[in-house]
Structures are given as structure tokens and as C-alpha cells.
Design a protein around this motif. Sequence first.
Motif, mmCIF file in Angstrom:
data_model
loop_
_atom_site.group_PDB
_atom_site.id
_atom_site.type_symbol
_atom_site.label_atom_id
_atom_site.label_comp_id
_atom_site.label_asym_id
_atom_site.label_seq_id
_atom_site.Cartn_x
_atom_site.Cartn_y
_atom_site.Cartn_z
ATOM 1 N N ALA A 1 5.849 -4.161 7.244
ATOM 2 C CA ALA A 1 6.733 -3.099 7.724
ATOM 3 C C ALA A 1 7.720 -3.640 8.748
ATOM 4 O O ALA A 1 8.917 -3.285 8.737
ATOM 5 C CB ALA A 1 5.901 -1.970 8.334
ATOM 6 N N ARG B 1 1.382 5.007 0.902
ATOM 7 C CA ARG B 1 0.918 6.125 1.717
ATOM 8 C C ARG B 1 1.388 7.428 1.095
ATOM 9 O O ARG B 1 2.223 7.449 0.185
ATOM 10 C CB ARG B 1 1.460 5.993 3.144
ATOM 11 N N GLU C 1 0.165 -4.706 5.849
ATOM 12 C CA GLU C 1 1.024 -3.531 5.894
ATOM 13 C C GLU C 1 1.872 -3.518 7.156
ATOM 14 O O GLU C 1 3.082 -3.254 7.115
ATOM 15 C CB GLU C 1 0.175 -2.256 5.821
ATOM 16 N N THR D 1 -5.979 3.926 1.747
ATOM 17 C CA THR D 1 -4.819 4.695 2.205
ATOM 18 C C THR D 1 -5.212 6.125 2.557
ATOM 19 O O THR D 1 -4.348 6.942 2.876
ATOM 20 C CB THR D 1 -3.729 4.728 1.122
ATOM 21 N N THR E 1 -8.682 -1.466 3.020
ATOM 22 C CA THR E 1 -7.429 -1.229 2.302
ATOM 23 C C THR E 1 -7.236 0.225 1.891
ATOM 24 O O THR E 1 -6.341 0.538 1.118
ATOM 25 C CB THR E 1 -7.352 -2.111 1.042
ATOM 26 N N HIS F 1 -4.446 0.659 9.200
ATOM 27 C CA HIS F 1 -3.274 -0.062 8.708
ATOM 28 C C HIS F 1 -3.588 -1.557 8.687
ATOM 29 O O HIS F 1 -3.629 -2.204 9.745
ATOM 30 C CB HIS F 1 -2.066 0.218 9.605
ATOM 31 N N MET G 1 0.842 -1.196 0.000
ATOM 32 C CA MET G 1 0.000 0.000 0.000
ATOM 33 C C MET G 1 0.876 1.244 0.000
ATOM 34 O O MET G 1 1.849 1.330 0.724
ATOM 35 C CB MET G 1 -0.909 0.013 1.228
#
Length: 292
Positions: A235, A3, A231, A199, A197, A227, A1
Motif C-alpha cells: 500500500a 478487502r 499488504e 480479510t 492472511t 494487515h 488481498m
Amino acid sequence: MERDRDLDLTSGDWLDANRANWDERVPVHVASPFYDRADLRAGGSQLDPIAAAGIARLFPDGLDGVRVLHLQCHFGSDTLSLVNAGATAVGLDFSRPAVEEARRMAAELGVADRARFIEANVYDARHRLPEPESFDLVFTTWGTIGWLPDVAEWARIIAWFLKPGGGLYFADGHPAAFVFDGDGGPGGLPVFSYPYTSTDVIEFDDPSDYADPEARLASSRTVEWIHPLGEVLGAMRDAGLAIERFAEHHEVPWQIFPIAVPKGDGMYGWPAEPWLPLSYEVVASRASAVVE
């Protein structure tokens, strides 16, 4: 995704609005039975059952000698709970009134030598606390990453602070539950309100407070993000953190929906069928390499 990569993580309208909201919440929360600190004053813990079990699993021999960094610590009740259990801790929060109350409480408990509190936006943490590879545990729970636009940078900051072999303990509301709101569905169930989902920034103008139903906040505007699990876990992985445990739960330590009912020990859940998980926890360890 993807941002918004043009968003300033260390300043801006989103941060000012959220900080003003949380500054105003501090005296409301200090006065509320929701945050009763009687157990803390008696030398015990305010940790919720999920976090308490997670920390006990992670440190079965106790927290003596463990150095903890608590990100987004509010006014430090969980930080001080870990200190009461033997840890030395640094708590970080962006709200000055929250940090001032945390310092006051540490002094009241006589643990100010083992509990340090720093006023800082989490994205400024490396500048305000320049101690890389200093902590055995980074602890952050409940209502944290939804206020942050960039979890990739959040994960990199966590990895930067952890000693090699050190661990992250993270618990928060489940993003699958955050797509719902209100009580307009059948039988008072919440209804679909936000894409899982998405953003996009989600802006609220809500003067209420979860800890005191009578409170009305003047700084009512907040800016938040959903989030998804992929994601967040991605991360962590990309920052050099290895996932050691992932678990989903059907309870949270606040009344997440009007239909949610007390389940004991300060937890709330579905009244009948456990329709979907309401929270999750992650334990991760830091590998030798750190992504800057």
C-alpha cells in the motif's frame, strides 16, 4: 488481498463501535500510571524507545522547524513529545474526549500555539485538514492500522499530506504476533487464534483495558483487522512512498500477551526465547508523484 470494497470508510457500525470504545478509554488512560505524563510535564518525551530511536535517526539534528502530522494520536502524549522536542504538530483522532484532553494538555504545557488537535476519522483527514503537501513528517505508531479496514487509502492519505521528500515514521504491533491470543499453549504461550492472511472482520467483546487491569468498559465491542506486512508495504509503494527502512523488533510498549514480561523503559517481550517479532517499524519517503 481484497478487502470489502462496499464498506463505508467514513461512517458505519464498525466506526461507531470503535469510537465508543475509545471514548470510554480516555478517562481510564488519563488516570492510569501506564500513561503517566510526568516527563511530558517536565518538558521531556513520552516516546517509547523504538519510536524515540527512529525519530532520532530520521532527524539527527533535532526537530526544530519540522512540521508533523500525527494520525490517530489518542490524547496527544506522543504529539506533545514531538512538540517539546521543537516540532510544530497537528494531531488527529476520532475520539472527541481524546482530542479535548489533548487540547487541555497542550494549554497546560503552554504549547497550544505549536500543537493543534483535530477531531476526525483518519479517512476524513483530507476534508478536515485541507493542507496537501504541508508536512515534513507523518507520524503514526502503536495500535493504529488494526482499527482501519483499508490501508491502501490510509497510505494514499499519508502521501497526500507529505511534502515532496517528506517522510513517514510508522511503528506497530507485528501482524505475525496478532495471529495469537491468550495463554492456553505450552508454558502459558499464546495460541493460534486468527489467520494471518484473512480479510475478514475480527469482532471482539472485551470489557478489559490494557492500561488498567481493573477497568471494565461498557462499550466493550470492537471491530478490527489484521494487515499482513505485504499488504502494508505494498500500500505504501502503490501510494508513491519509497521504503527507506524496515526493521522488526521483539518488544512492544504494552503487555501484548499474558506471558510477556517487562524489558525496561515500558517495553514488554518474550520471557526467554524471542520466538517471533512482536513489532515492526517503517520509514518511507514521498516521491514527487502522489496517487490520489
